[in-house]
Design a protein around this motif. Structure first.
Motif, PDB file in Angstrom:
ATOM      1  N   LEU A   1       5.800  -3.990  11.882  1.00 28.34           N
ATOM      2  CA  LEU A   1       4.596  -3.829  11.388  1.00 28.34           C
ATOM      3  C   LEU A   1       4.104  -1.835  10.958  1.00 28.34           C
ATOM      4  O   LEU A   1       3.648  -2.160   9.981  1.00 28.34           O
ATOM      5  N   GLN A   2       4.482  -1.367  11.902  1.00 34.17           N
ATOM      6  CA  GLN A   2       4.429   0.030  11.500  1.00 34.17           C
ATOM      7  C   GLN A   2       5.044   0.929  10.675  1.00 34.17           C
ATOM      8  O   GLN A   2       4.865   1.783  10.374  1.00 34.17           O
ATOM      9  N   ALA A   3       5.902   0.306  10.793  1.00 35.40           N
ATOM     10  CA  ALA A   3       7.241   0.914   9.271  1.00 35.40           C
ATOM     11  C   ALA A   3       6.561   0.691   8.101  1.00 35.40           C
ATOM     12  O   ALA A   3       6.564   1.626   7.112  1.00 35.40           O
ATOM     13  N   LEU A   4       6.072  -0.657   8.092  1.00 40.35           N
ATOM     14  CA  LEU A   4       5.980  -1.360   6.520  1.00 40.35           C
ATOM     15  C   LEU A   4       4.494  -0.507   6.425  1.00 40.35           C
ATOM     16  O   LEU A   4       4.257   0.133   4.960  1.00 40.35           O
ATOM     17  N   ALA A   5       3.087  -0.473   7.220  1.00 39.04           N
ATOM     18  CA  ALA A   5       1.996   0.516   7.002  1.00 39.04           C
ATOM     19  C   ALA A   5       2.703   1.864   6.854  1.00 39.04           C
ATOM     20  O   ALA A   5       2.683   3.161   5.709  1.00 39.04           O
ATOM     21  N   ARG A   6       3.858   2.696   7.210  1.00 36.03           N
ATOM     22  CA  ARG A   6       4.111   4.614   7.013  1.00 36.03           C
ATOM     23  C   ARG A   6       4.911   3.976   5.439  1.00 36.03           C
ATOM     24  O   ARG A   6       4.942   5.053   4.542  1.00 36.03           O
ATOM     25  N   ARG A   7       5.354   3.078   4.950  1.00 36.51           N
ATOM     26  CA  ARG A   7       5.878   3.098   4.117  1.00 36.51           C
ATOM     27  C   ARG A   7       4.519   2.794   2.663  1.00 36.51           C
ATOM     28  O   ARG A   7       5.325   2.989   1.239  1.00 36.51           O
ATOM     29  N   GLY A   8       3.380   3.079   3.046  1.00 36.24           N
ATOM     30  CA  GLY A   8       2.514   2.682   2.462  1.00 36.24           C
ATOM     31  C   GLY A   8       1.682   0.724   1.846  1.00 36.24           C
ATOM     32  O   GLY A   8       0.927   0.840   1.035  1.00 36.24           O
ATOM     33  N   ILE A   9       2.999   0.277   2.538  1.00 36.44           N
ATOM     34  CA  ILE A   9       1.957  -1.180   2.896  1.00 36.44           C
ATOM     35  C   ILE A   9       0.690  -1.358   3.563  1.00 36.44           C
ATOM     36  O   ILE A   9       0.382  -1.271   4.511  1.00 36.44           O
ATOM     37  N   ARG A  10       0.309  -1.957   2.265  1.00 35.02           N
ATOM     38  CA  ARG A  10      -1.551  -1.844   2.844  1.00 35.02           C
ATOM     39  C   ARG A  10      -2.090  -3.451   3.414  1.00 35.02           C
ATOM     40  O   ARG A  10      -2.684  -3.584   4.348  1.00 35.02           O
ATOM     41  N   ARG A  11      -1.803  -4.409   3.010  1.00 44.21           N
ATOM     42  CA  ARG A  11      -2.132  -5.294   3.055  1.00 44.21           C
ATOM     43  C   ARG A  11      -0.586  -6.425   3.825  1.00 44.21           C
ATOM     44  O   ARG A  11       0.166  -7.439   2.595  1.00 44.21           O
ATOM     45  N   VAL A  12      -1.124  -6.983   4.871  1.00 49.45           N
ATOM     46  CA  VAL A  12       0.459  -7.793   5.060  1.00 49.45           C
ATOM     47  C   VAL A  12      -0.176  -9.205   5.593  1.00 49.45           C
ATOM     48  O   VAL A  12      -1.208  -9.373   6.027  1.00 49.45           O
ATOM     49  N   TYR A  13       0.200 -10.446   5.373  1.00 46.02           N
ATOM     50  CA  TYR A  13       0.017 -11.607   6.277  1.00 46.02           C
ATOM     51  C   TYR A  13       1.157 -11.441   6.966  1.00 46.02           C
ATOM     52  O   TYR A  13       2.446 -11.505   6.786  1.00 46.02           O
ATOM     53  N   VAL A  14       1.188 -12.169   8.154  1.00 42.11           N
ATOM     54  CA  VAL A  14       1.532 -12.705   9.245  1.00 42.11           C
ATOM     55  C   VAL A  14       1.771 -14.171   9.240  1.00 42.11           C
ATOM     56  O   VAL A  14       1.415 -14.487  10.071  1.00 42.11           O
ATOM     57  N   ALA A  15       3.107 -14.518   9.290  1.00 40.53           N
ATOM     58  CA  ALA A  15       3.369 -16.053   9.252  1.00 40.53           C
ATOM     59  C   ALA A  15       4.362 -16.404  10.341  1.00 40.53           C
ATOM     60  O   ALA A  15       4.936 -15.649  11.792  1.00 40.53           O
ATOM     61  N   LEU A  16       3.112 -17.429  11.371  1.00 38.23           N
ATOM     62  CA  LEU A  16       3.825 -17.900  12.769  1.00 38.23           C
ATOM     63  C   LEU A  16       4.600 -19.270  13.399  1.00 38.23           C
ATOM     64  O   LEU A  16       4.450 -19.627  13.676  1.00 38.23           O
ATOM     65  N   PRO A  17       6.039 -19.468  12.154  1.00 38.04           N
ATOM     66  CA  PRO A  17       6.639 -20.647  12.165  1.00 38.04           C
ATOM     67  C   PRO A  17       6.976 -21.078  13.855  1.00 38.04           C
ATOM     68  O   PRO A  17       7.428 -22.350  13.728  1.00 38.04           O
ATOM     69  N   GLY A  18       7.591 -19.951  14.644  1.00 32.83           N
ATOM     70  CA  GLY A  18       8.019 -21.000  16.245  1.00 32.83           C
ATOM     71  C   GLY A  18       6.459 -21.260  16.503  1.00 32.83           C
ATOM     72  O   GLY A  18       6.778 -22.291  17.757  1.00 32.83           O
ATOM     73  N   PHE A  19       5.699 -21.148  16.989  1.00 32.63           N
ATOM     74  CA  PHE A  19       4.208 -21.958  17.593  1.00 32.63           C
ATOM     75  C   PHE A  19       4.303 -22.597  16.381  1.00 32.63           C
ATOM     76  O   PHE A  19       3.012 -23.563  15.663  1.00 32.63           O
ATOM     77  N   THR A  20       4.070 -23.991  17.377  1.00 32.18           N
ATOM     78  CA  THR A  20       3.430 -25.298  16.375  1.00 32.18           C
ATOM     79  C   THR A  20       1.562 -25.237  16.786  1.00 32.18           C
ATOM     80  O   THR A  20       0.482 -26.033  16.280  1.00 32.18           O
ATOM     81  N   ALA A  21       0.854 -24.354  18.125  1.00 30.46           N
ATOM     82  CA  ALA A  21      -0.647 -24.699  18.237  1.00 30.46           C
ATOM     83  C   ALA A  21      -1.206 -22.707  18.405  1.00 30.46           C
ATOM     84  O   ALA A  21      -0.140 -22.407  18.776  1.00 30.46           O
ATOM     85  N   ASP A  22      -1.645 -22.782  17.810  1.00 30.51           N
ATOM     86  CA  ASP A  22      -2.900 -21.405  17.983  1.00 30.51           C
ATOM     87  C   ASP A  22      -2.907 -21.218  19.834  1.00 30.51           C
ATOM     88  O   ASP A  22      -3.113 -21.889  20.961  1.00 30.51           O
ATOM     89  N   CYS A  23      -2.117 -20.088  20.363  1.00 26.47           N
ATOM     90  CA  CYS A  23      -2.547 -19.519  21.388  1.00 26.47           C
ATOM     91  C   CYS A  23      -2.466 -18.005  21.732  1.00 26.47           C
ATOM     92  O   CYS A  23      -3.031 -17.211  20.666  1.00 26.47           O
ATOM     93  N   LEU A  24      -2.172 -16.650  23.381  1.00 23.87           N
ATOM     94  CA  LEU A  24      -2.053 -16.020  23.114  1.00 23.87           C
ATOM     95  C   LEU A  24      -1.877 -15.592  22.286  1.00 23.87           C
ATOM     96  O   LEU A  24      -2.152 -13.670  21.917  1.00 23.87           O
TER      97      LEU A  24
END
Length: 357
Positions: A272-295
Motif C-alpha cells: 500500500l505504501q509503495a502504491l501511494a508513492r507511485r502516485g496511486i491514490r485510490r485503492v480497494y482492498v479485497a479480503l478473500p481469505g476471511f469469511t467474516a469481518d474481524c479485527l
C-alpha cells in the motif's frame, strides 16, 4: 466514522442454535474465535489459548512459553483489547461471532433436515461443548466445515485438532466428514466476486488498484509443506479472471505479520505504501481469505493500513466487505455442504429426521 457505521451489525439473538427436532446429521461450522469481551482479561485469556497452540506457533515449548507468558501476553493483551473495543458492537459484540452465528442461522433455514451449529477453535462456544451437546442429542453423523477457503495448518488443522481431541474422549463417536478447502470452488469464487462488485457499486470513486490481502503465515511453514501460499495464488488468479482485471491493476499481498521471522511476502502495508508513492491514490482492498469481518479486516486494514496509505500519499482506501451473511455466500456454503454431505443429507431429505434407535 463512515466505515464504522457500515460495519455495525444488528444484535445477535443467541449464542447457541438448536433444531426444532433431533437430527441424525449435524453440520458444524468451525471458526477461529474471538475474545469473550474487549478488555484486558478477556483478550488475555483468548490470546493465551490461541498463541499456546502448537499449530499456530511451532517453536519449542521451552523457548516459546516463557516468552509468551512473561513478555508477549502482559503487553499485547492490553494493546489488542483497545483494538477490539474499536470494533465491538454494544449489542451484538464481536463482529466475527455475530456473522458466524448469522451464517449458521441462514444455513439452518436452508437445511432443516440437519442441525446446524458453530464452534470456535479458541474461545466460546468451544468445539468441546458444542460437539458434546450434539452427541448427547443423538447426532450420528457430523459434517465439519472449516470456515477457511484456503488450507493452512495454523487454521484448518488447528480447528480439526480441536474436533479430534473432543472425539478422543467420547465413547460414542459419530461418523465424520470434513469439508476440504474450497479455494477454487466456483460457488465460493462467485460469491466473493459478488461481494466485491457490490462494494464497487457503493463507491463514489473508481479504484485505481485492487490489493488482494490474505492473512500471512511464516515462510518456514510454507517451506515445510503448508499449501496455503499456493492455494492463495490459485484463488487470486481465479478472482482476477472473473473480475477481468488487467495485470497492472492488482497485487496479491499478506497481512497480520507477528514476530520477527519472515512471513509470506509481499506484506500488505508495504504494498500500500509503495502504491501511494507511485502516485496511486485510490485503492480497494479485497479480503478473500476471511469469511467474516474481524479485527484483521475492520481495524487492521480499515484503520491502520489506511493511515499508512494516506501518510505515504494515498487518498482513498476502501477495505472490502467480507463474505459475512451475503446471500450468495450462504448459497455457496449450502452447495459445498450438500456436495460433501452426499448421501447424508439426501437420506434425511427422504424423510429421516431423527436418530435411529
Amino acid at each position: 466514522m463512515q466505515e464504522e457505521v457500515r460495519r455495525r451489525p444488528e444484535p445477535a439473538a443467541s449464542l447457541h442454535l438448536s433444531a426444532s427436532r433431533p437430527a441424525a446429521t449435524a453440520i458444524l461450522l468451525l471458526q477461529l474465535g474471538t475474545p469473550a469481551r474487549p478488555d484486558y482479561g478477556g483478550v488475555f485469556a483468548y490470546l493465551r489459548q490461541f498463541l499456546s497452540d502448537r499449530r499456530v506457533v511451532e517453536a519449542p515449548r521451552w523457548l516459546w512459553l516463557p516468552l509468551l507468558y512473561l513478555r508477549i501476553l502482559p503487553f499485547r493483551a492490553g494493546a489488542s483489547a483497545a483494538k477490539y473495543r474499536r470494533i465491538w458492537n454494544p449489542q451484538s459484540g464481536s463482529p466475527l461471532l455475530y456473522y458466524t452465528q448469522r451464517q449458521a442461522e441462514e444455513l439452518q433455514r436452508r437445511l432443516p433436515q440437519a442441525v446446524v451449529r458453530f464452534a470456535m477453535t479458541y474461545g466460546r462456544p468451544s468445539v468441546a461443548e458444542v460437539v458434546t451437546e450434539l452427541i448427547a442429542q443423538g447426532v450420528e453423523r457430523l459434517l465439519a466445515v472449516p470456515l477457511y477457503p484456503q488450507y493452512s495448518a495454523t487454521t484448518t488443522a488447528a480447528a480439526t485438532d480441536a474436533l479430534f481431541r473432543v472425539l478422543l474422549r467420547l465413547r460414542r463417536v459419530p461418523a465424520l466428514r470434513i469439508v476440504p478447502p474450497y479455494y477454487d470452488h466456483p460457488a465460493y469464487l462467485e460469491a466473493m466476486v459478488a461481494v466485491i462488485r457490490q462494494d464497487w457499486q457503493r463507491l463514489e470513486w473508481e479504484p485505481e488498484h485492487v490489493v488482494f490481502s490474505y492473512h500471512g503465515i511464516p515462510q518456514k511453514y510454507a517451506q515445510r509443506g503448508d499449501p496455503y501460499a499456493q492455494q492463495v495464488v490459485r484463488t487470486t488468479r481465479e478472482l482476477v479472471r472473473r473480475l477481468q482485471l488487467p495485470r497492472d491493476r492488482w497485487t496479491l499481498a499478506f497481512q497480520s505479520r507477528f514476530g520477527r521471522s519472515p512471513w509470506l511476502k509481499p506484506y500488505t502495508d508495504d504494498v500500500l505504501q509503495a502504491l501511494a508513492r507511485r502516485g496511486i491514490r485510490r485503492v480497494y482492498v479485497a479480503l478473500p481469505g476471511f469469511t467474516a469481518d474481524c479485527l484483521e479486516t475492520i481495524d487492521e486494514i480499515g484503520r491502520e493500513s489506511r493511515e499508512l496509505f494516506e501518510h505515504a500519499g494515498g487518498e482513498l482506501l476502501y477495505n472490502g466487505t467480507c463474505l459475512n451473511d451475503h446471500p450468495q455466500w450462504i448459497a455457496a456454503l449450502e452447495q459445498i455442504i450438500r456436495e460433501e454431505g452426499c448421501g447424508w443429507l439426501a437420506e434425511t431429505d427422504q424423510g429421516r429426521t431423527g436418530p435411529s434407535s
